[in-house]
Design an enzyme around this catalytic site. Sequence first.
Site, PDB file in Angstrom:
ATOM      1  N   SER A 138       0.753  -1.218   0.269  1.00 68.84           N
ATOM      2  CA  SER A 138       0.518   0.151   0.489  1.00 68.84           C
ATOM      3  C   SER A 138       0.665   1.560  -0.096  1.00 68.84           C
ATOM      4  CB  SER A 138      -0.930   0.038   0.870  1.00 68.84           C
ATOM      5  OG  SER A 138      -1.745   1.271   1.401  1.00 68.84           O
ATOM      6  N   TYR A 151      -1.469  -0.720  10.423  1.00 66.55           N
ATOM      7  CA  TYR A 151      -2.480  -1.012   8.906  1.00 66.55           C
ATOM      8  C   TYR A 151      -0.790  -0.622   8.086  1.00 66.55           C
ATOM      9  CZ  TYR A 151      -3.637  -1.556   4.142  1.00 66.55           C
ATOM     10  OH  TYR A 151      -4.238  -1.663   2.862  1.00 66.55           O
ATOM     11  N   ALA A 152      -0.218   0.133   8.419  1.00 68.18           N
ATOM     12  CA  ALA A 152       0.740   0.528   7.699  1.00 68.18           C
ATOM     13  C   ALA A 152       1.871  -0.358   8.527  1.00 68.18           C
ATOM     14  CB  ALA A 152       1.137   1.719   7.752  1.00 68.18           C
ATOM     15  N   SER A 154       2.550  -3.394   8.416  1.00 72.40           N
ATOM     16  CA  SER A 154       2.018  -4.732   7.678  1.00 72.40           C
ATOM     17  C   SER A 154       2.545  -4.461   6.922  1.00 72.40           C
ATOM     18  CB  SER A 154       0.846  -4.913   8.368  1.00 72.40           C
ATOM     19  OG  SER A 154      -0.436  -4.298   7.385  1.00 72.40           O
ATOM     20  N   LYS A 155       2.127  -3.451   5.775  1.00 73.64           N
ATOM     21  CA  LYS A 155       2.253  -3.349   4.788  1.00 73.64           C
ATOM     22  C   LYS A 155       3.999  -3.039   4.678  1.00 73.64           C
ATOM     23  CE  LYS A 155      -1.709  -4.307   2.894  1.00 73.64           C
ATOM     24  NZ  LYS A 155      -1.611  -5.429   2.121  1.00 73.64           N
ATOM     25  N   ILE A 184      -7.941   2.697  -3.913  1.00 73.43           N
ATOM     26  CA  ILE A 184      -8.925   2.467  -4.912  1.00 73.43           C
ATOM     27  C   ILE A 184     -10.280   1.951  -4.232  1.00 73.43           C
ATOM     28  CG2 ILE A 184      -8.503   0.114  -6.104  1.00 73.43           C
ATOM     29  CD1 ILE A 184      -6.368   1.499  -6.725  1.00 73.43           C
ATOM     30  N   THR A 186     -12.547   0.752  -3.371  1.00 70.07           N
ATOM     31  CA  THR A 186     -13.216  -0.672  -3.232  1.00 70.07           C
ATOM     32  C   THR A 186     -14.295  -1.271  -2.589  1.00 70.07           C
ATOM     33  OG1 THR A 186     -11.644  -2.148  -2.070  1.00 70.07           O
ATOM     34  CG2 THR A 186     -11.322  -2.070  -4.258  1.00 70.07           C
TER      35      THR A 186
END
Length: 246
Positions: A138, A151-152, A154-155, A184, A186
Amino acid sequence: MNRFLLTDKNILVTGASSGIGRQVSIAVSEMGGSVIAVGRNIERLNETMGQLKGNSHVSIIADLAMEEDRENLIAQIPKINGVVHSAGLMKTVPMKFVTEKALREISLINYDVPVLLMQSLLKKKLLLPGSSVVFISSIIVHHNAIGHGIYAGSKGALSAVVKTFALELATQKTRANCLLPGMIRTQMSGEVEDTVGSDKIAEHERAYPLGFGCTADVADAVIFLLSDASRWITGTNMIIDGGLTC
């Protein structure tokens, strides 16, 4: 000869039941590849299968967070020419509200699962020489936001480990790369909008010179990395963000 074609190639796609994973599966089928579509939801996975071109595809229901399901997946699939790690989890968790449960859950899906799945594929020698591996990371690795630290992280780990895979697989002419998409549209992004509000999302989109992307934008980049057209590209983190990081 069209070097972007995937004719006679078996491509494993995780997270194929929705979003980027679904669009990648469709794109692979359109380029002549055979899709091994993996997802947790049988109804949504069947919807994906109904949109694929050709009839050489298979679907496998699996929760890749479960070791037993990963083992069953490995036991069912043939040797493959490529894998797209698209399954992922995004949650907004401000740092003062981080719990060990949230940390483990996000890390498990976004980092542990693709690494452990790769380990199994390599141990069982299911990746054919000349294969291509694509991880979906990401843009948040380079352009963070409040509430997305876990989240950041993990990515970011995924973006780092791809370089090791690239080095270790090079002797087999197998490549490994990461894609770093920006926002994106989704179902997952819709859930983020529900959390932070449409005004915040509209403000964020104004930071994108080309606006938000769609799943086809990511799928097109995946096709390039899976194909022979990118035979000399490995260990990269390719940014596709509509100009956000400009």
